[in-house]
Design a protein around this motif. Structure first.
Motif, mmCIF file in Angstrom:
data_model
loop_
_atom_site.group_PDB
_atom_site.id
_atom_site.type_symbol
_atom_site.label_atom_id
_atom_site.label_comp_id
_atom_site.label_asym_id
_atom_site.label_seq_id
_atom_site.Cartn_x
_atom_site.Cartn_y
_atom_site.Cartn_z
ATOM 1 N N GLU A 199 0.845 -1.192 0.000
ATOM 2 C CA GLU A 199 0.000 0.000 0.000
ATOM 3 C C GLU A 199 0.871 1.228 0.000
ATOM 4 O OE1 GLU A 199 -3.689 1.949 2.607
ATOM 5 O OE2 GLU A 199 -2.893 -0.055 3.068
ATOM 6 N N VAL A 200 0.726 2.060 -1.022
ATOM 7 C CA VAL A 200 1.483 3.295 -1.179
ATOM 8 C C VAL A 200 0.486 4.441 -1.305
ATOM 9 C CG1 VAL A 200 3.177 4.549 -2.555
ATOM 10 C CG2 VAL A 200 3.359 2.064 -2.311
ATOM 11 N N GLU A 201 0.523 5.362 -0.331
ATOM 12 C CA GLU A 201 -0.369 6.521 -0.309
ATOM 13 C C GLU A 201 -1.839 6.096 -0.369
ATOM 14 O OE1 GLU A 201 0.762 9.102 -3.450
ATOM 15 O OE2 GLU A 201 2.701 9.639 -2.549
ATOM 16 N N GLY A 202 -2.161 5.039 0.357
ATOM 17 C CA GLY A 202 -3.532 4.575 0.435
ATOM 18 C C GLY A 202 -4.013 3.740 -0.730
ATOM 19 N N LYS A 203 -3.129 3.425 -1.683
ATOM 20 C CA LYS A 203 -3.513 2.634 -2.848
ATOM 21 C C LYS A 203 -2.614 1.406 -2.951
ATOM 22 C CE LYS A 203 -5.154 6.588 -5.565
ATOM 23 N NZ LYS A 203 -5.028 7.332 -6.855
ATOM 24 N N TRP A 204 -3.186 0.302 -3.392
ATOM 25 C CA TRP A 204 -2.435 -0.922 -3.578
ATOM 26 C C TRP A 204 -1.637 -0.849 -4.872
ATOM 27 C CZ3 TRP A 204 -1.063 -5.209 -1.016
ATOM 28 C CH2 TRP A 204 -0.575 -6.288 -1.762
ATOM 29 N N ARG A 205 -0.326 -1.070 -4.766
ATOM 30 C CA ARG A 205 0.547 -1.002 -5.932
ATOM 31 C C ARG A 205 1.360 -2.284 -6.032
ATOM 32 N NH1 ARG A 205 4.032 4.277 -6.529
ATOM 33 N NH2 ARG A 205 4.611 3.035 -8.359
ATOM 34 N N TRP A 229 15.268 4.372 0.459
ATOM 35 C CA TRP A 229 14.630 5.632 0.808
ATOM 36 C C TRP A 229 15.425 6.422 1.849
ATOM 37 C CZ3 TRP A 229 11.010 7.562 -2.158
ATOM 38 C CH2 TRP A 229 10.268 6.695 -2.948
#
Length: 328
Positions: A199-205, A229
């Motif tokens: 989950e990246v910024e609230g979205k599944w990637r 990072w």
């Protein structure tokens, strides 16, 4: 003291391939952890310090310039920018190699120069902007373990599966080779491709990672790229804390000199933190020294007693220096 400071930096170990054991995969700490200097970076992710090998991070921040720099640093149609291609040592959090140039050329063209000083057995992690098949094959021939993300449009041909089905956040783990004949000429050996989701910024990637090491576990490869990072924190210190975004001159020499002064200032601040065993953040240390730089105080004792209830500062000035000669 500076020689002792350099000697305590972690060195690269041999070029033997790391066996696929729990300690090498990162599930258990190594029985002989490396000794790292106290740079006040205890809040960073500690996974990378389980490796006995030296880990390097490669990235290049884009530094925006004013319109007066368009004649030598034209980036796009109406923009001017410069880039700092940097190779950072993750264990010591100090830069090992840097190139200051305009943002006109692609990052892949500088990948060979930035990674030229790597030794066999070391690990380098870089972004997909530095992906170049000939550069990856050069790292493989030199015995350097490299990890990155796959570019969009890269086509592979599967050969061996290391994992069947989904295990945690790891979706696939395959040994692949390049599909086209031209790509196989540039990289003729096998690659490791790991597909992971998160989950990246609230979205599944879903992301694809590439590595030239066929012995590590898939979770180790993903965690190593996650450590990349940390170089963003270093760039944040340069651009925000040391005010690298504001330049005094507009020609190429003035911009390059200010970039080098920021790197030297960062090195001196970390050396002061090493002498005084500073345990706070880099921003607080810079703010404290900036406020006391015009005071006649001994900086090392100031850093040692900062944040403690006891302790006294040692003044460098004597009382009679506060009066004009001949006046009471």
């Amino acid at each position: 003291q500076f020689v002792q400071f350099q000697e305590q930096l972690p060195r690269a170990s041999g070029c033997n391939v790391t066996p696929r054991t729990p300690a090498a995969a990162g599930h258990f700490p190594s029985p002989r952890p490396i000794r790292r200097p106290a740079f006040g970076q205890g809040r960073r992710r500690k996974f990378a310090f389980r490796f006995k090998r030296m880990i390097h991070l490669v990235d290049s921040p884009t530094i925006r310039l004013v319109a007066n720099c368009l004649d030598w640093a034209k980036h796009r149609r109406r923009k001017a920018a410069a880039k700092c291609h940097l190779r950072l040592n993750l264990q010591s959090f100090l830069p090992r190699f840097a190139i200051g140039d305009t943002a006109r050329d692609a990052d892949a063209k500088r990948a060979g120069e930035v990674c030229a000083g790597l030794l066999a057995g070391e690990i380098v992690i870089f972004d997909k902007a530095y992906v170049h098949l000939r550069h990856l094959f050069d790292l493989f021939r030199r015995g350097v373990f490299g990890g990155t993300r796959a570019k969009e449009g890269m086509k592979f041909r599967g050969g061996r599966r290391y994992q069947w089905g989904r295990v945690g956040n790891i979706l696939r783990d395959d040994g692949v080779e390049m599909s086209s004949s031209g790509s196989r000429r540039d990289y003729p050996v096998w690659l490791r491709r790991v597909v992971a989701g998160g989950e990246v910024e609230g979205k599944w990637r879903q992301m694809e990672f590439l590595c030239n090491n066929l012995e590590w576990s898939a979770q180790t490869i993903v965690d190593l790229y996650r450590c990349r990072w940390n170089i963003e924190s270093f760039f944040k210190e340069l651009k925000q804390t040391l005010q690298l975004a504001d330049f005094l001159g507009h020609n190429a020499h003035a911009v390059r000199w200010q970039i080098w002064m920021a790197r030297l200032t960062c090195l001196l601040l970390r050396f002061c933190a090493f002498l005084s065993q500073w345990g706070h953040t880099f921003t607080r240390r810079f703010t404290l020294l900036r406020s006391a730089v015009w005071e006649k105080l001994e900086l090392r004792s100031l850093l040692e007693v900062y944040g403690t209830a006891g302790g006294r500062l040692r003044f460098l000035a004597t009382p009679h220096q506060a009066y004009w000669p001949g006046f009471a």
